[in-house]
Scaffold this motif. Structure first.
Motif, mmCIF file in Angstrom:
data_model
loop_
_atom_site.group_PDB
_atom_site.id
_atom_site.type_symbol
_atom_site.label_atom_id
_atom_site.label_comp_id
_atom_site.label_asym_id
_atom_site.label_seq_id
_atom_site.Cartn_x
_atom_site.Cartn_y
_atom_site.Cartn_z
ATOM 1 N N LEU A 199 0.708 -1.200 0.007
ATOM 2 C CA LEU A 199 -0.083 0.075 0.053
ATOM 3 C C LEU A 199 0.905 1.427 -0.054
ATOM 4 O O LEU A 199 0.427 2.315 -0.641
ATOM 5 C CB LEU A 199 -1.011 0.044 1.249
ATOM 6 N N ARG A 252 0.655 3.981 -2.471
ATOM 7 C CA ARG A 252 0.230 5.495 -2.221
ATOM 8 C C ARG A 252 1.369 6.611 -2.625
ATOM 9 O O ARG A 252 1.086 7.665 -2.956
ATOM 10 C CB ARG A 252 0.182 5.607 -0.612
ATOM 11 N N GLU A 306 -7.990 -3.859 1.010
ATOM 12 C CA GLU A 306 -7.429 -2.590 1.563
ATOM 13 C C GLU A 306 -7.089 -1.650 0.286
ATOM 14 O O GLU A 306 -7.322 -0.494 0.351
ATOM 15 C CB GLU A 306 -6.068 -3.016 2.128
ATOM 16 N N PHE A 365 -8.713 2.038 -0.841
ATOM 17 C CA PHE A 365 -7.676 3.037 -1.018
ATOM 18 C C PHE A 365 -8.180 3.700 -2.312
ATOM 19 O O PHE A 365 -8.063 4.953 -2.641
ATOM 20 C CB PHE A 365 -6.336 2.616 -0.955
ATOM 21 N N CYS A 366 -8.396 2.738 -3.378
ATOM 22 C CA CYS A 366 -8.590 3.270 -4.738
ATOM 23 C C CYS A 366 -9.922 3.818 -4.822
ATOM 24 O O CYS A 366 -10.045 4.951 -5.431
ATOM 25 C CB CYS A 366 -8.742 2.144 -5.881
ATOM 26 N N ARG A 424 -11.659 5.571 -2.681
ATOM 27 C CA ARG A 424 -11.480 7.126 -2.333
ATOM 28 C C ARG A 424 -11.109 8.141 -3.284
ATOM 29 O O ARG A 424 -11.176 9.169 -2.959
ATOM 30 C CB ARG A 424 -10.628 7.106 -0.859
#
Ligand code: F0G
Length: 463
Positions: free
Chosen positions: A161, A165, A200, A204-205, A207
């Motif tokens: 992640l 990020r 997860e 993340f994606c 959002r």
């Protein structure tokens, strides 16, 4: 626990194999320019080149071939395929293609724009090629453990992640418009991701408005590892886990030649909400593959695939398959042969750099190791290292990937335990004389996907 789980099927038809001499195989290898892709199948005793298109079909699939509706348009077998994709994987829309790279071509040409950054959990040769042909820039976001053959991490297919990020922070979601995740990552050694990791990544994606498209070529084998290893899933059926994996994506492509249990075929599939992309791909399939109701497959191929997608979800079959791979892995490990750990889902991967430490990576140790294993016992394997990785388009240098591997890929439902034992012995015999093995240099190097057709000759390293 029993050392071996018997296959839940028996042999109904056999295909003879040719036994050859070492002298003959040496001559074949020289003629093939030390490239196992250029050998003739008749000269191979046990073919562990690939698990792609090499599966044995079941009696139900063979019966399905007889029900091929070869109409140019609107074949009923296409309906069966769409039903299977929707029922098993949950995707509402299917675009059939002749095989995986046909689907990759349509997908990347229609989704990726020049300059887009395309993060993946490691590269696959054809996938990266198609991403780059569409103007995309591949970025590896797999966990570091995946690049370390000795690491016994159970989820080497996971996305890191933090790496993802960092990419999104650097380029923004305007340029990182998608993440591609592949179950049972091929180039990492057939290593799975966990559903926890996928969820997860999805969160993340979501959002950031980034879509997830998966390469579900080996989804059943990954689902089996989730059932076996991930907390909370032991009571789930493989089929439900597969559907759950797909639920966390926007769409996928599949080379059906692996977990589709067929000899040819592939498709692109999308969830509701991706109508625009689906329509674009469907418009393009008629230019490159065939009408949108066959995409390069015969009606009978689509029928066999619709059946194969159902058969591959059988946990007893998957348990036997993984057990066969573990047997081969265990026999080699006992003799100290350097391997990728843990054992993967479609093959056993040899760490060629550790096997032949006297060879620099630019002397292509994995390429030579594959050639030696063939000459030893007629066992065909595949290089997955510096040759497969190709050259960096900017520097023109060999990419020298961290993994320099030889893949002993096990076709589905094809070989017996004795074949595995024989293959292990061939590798062990090469291991015993490893210090005397020279490297290779190119005599012919194709520009793209060079590993398929390149030719080499031996070269002794200078110290
Ligand atoms: N994606 C993955 C993960 C693959 O392993 C392959 C093919 C493809 C896409 C392309 O599909 O061959 O049907 O056009 N892998 C084969 C192999 C060639 O030997 O690993 P395709």
């Amino acid at each position: 626990m029993p050392r071996c789980i018997p296959e839940p099927y028996k042999i109904k038809m056999v295909e003879p194999l040719q036994v050859t001499t070492r002298e003959y195989r040496q001559q074949c290898m020289e003629e093939a320019g030390y490239n196992t892709f250029l050998l003739k199948s008749k000269d191979v005793f046990i073919d562990l080149l690939t698990d792609s298109g090499t599966s044995a079909m079941s009696e139900v699939q063979w019966a399905g071939l007889m029900r091929g509706d070869e109409a140019y348009a609107g074949s009923r077998n296409f309906d069966h395929l769409c039903e299977a994709v929707e029922e098993i994987l949950g995707y509402a829309y299917t675009v059939p293609t002749h095989q995986g790279r046909g689907a990759e071509h349509l997908f990347f040409q229609n989704f990726v724009q020049a300059g887009d950054v395309v993060p993946m959990n490691m590269y696959f040769t054809t996938t990266r090629q198609h991403a780059e042909l569409a103007g995309g820039v591949f970025q590896d976001v797999i966990v570091d453990e995946a690049h370390d053959p000795a690491s016994k991490c159970l989820w080497k297919g996971n996305v890191d992640l933090e790496k993802l990020r960092a990419l999104v922070d650097k380029y923004g979601p305007e340029r990182v418009r998608m993440v591609s995740m592949a179950p049972n990552v091929n180039m990492a050694g057939g290593q799975p991701f966990s559903l926890a990791n996928l969820k997860e990544v999805r969160q993340f994606c979501e959002r950031r408005g980034i879509r997830i498209f998966m390469d579900i070529t080996r989804i059943a084998e990954n689902a089996y590892f989730i059932k076996e290893r991930e907390e909370g899933y032991s009571d789930w059926s493989v089929r439900d886990i597969m559907r759950e994996i797909c639920a966390h994506s926007d769409g996928a492509w599949m080379s059906a030649k692996k977990d589709g249990l067929v000899n040819i075929g592939g498709f692109l599939a999308f969830h509701k909400g991706q109508e625009e992309l689906f329509e674009r791909c469907r418009r393009m399939v008629v230019v490159y593959e065939g009408l949108h109701t066959y995409g390069g497959m015969a009606g009978r191929d689509m029928e066999a695939l619709a059946i194969g997608l159902g058969e591959v979800c059988d946990a007893d079959y998957l348990a036997a398959r993984v057990s066969q791979l573990r047997l081969l892995h265990g026999m080699l490990d006992e003799e100290g042969v350097p391997l990728v750990h843990p054992c993967g889902g479609h093959g056993v991967f040899l760490d060629a750099q550790a096997f032949l430490p006297h060879l620099d990576q630019d002397l292509f140790p994995a390429q030579m190791l594959a050639a030696q294993i063939y000459m030893e016992g007629g066992v065909r394997s595949m290089e997955r290292g510096n040759v497969s990785a190709g050259r960096d388009p900017e520097s023109g240098q060999n990419r020298r990937p961290p993994l320099e591997l030889v893949r002993l890929t096990v076709p589905r439902r094809v070989y017996t335990q004795t074949h595995m034992e024989y293959a292990a012995e061939s590798v062990i015999d090469v291991f015993r004389r490893r210090e005397r093995i020279p490297g290779l240099k190119f005599t012919y190097e194709p520009e793209v996907l060079r590993f398929f057709q390149a030719r080499f000759e031996p070269v002794t390293p200078t110290r």
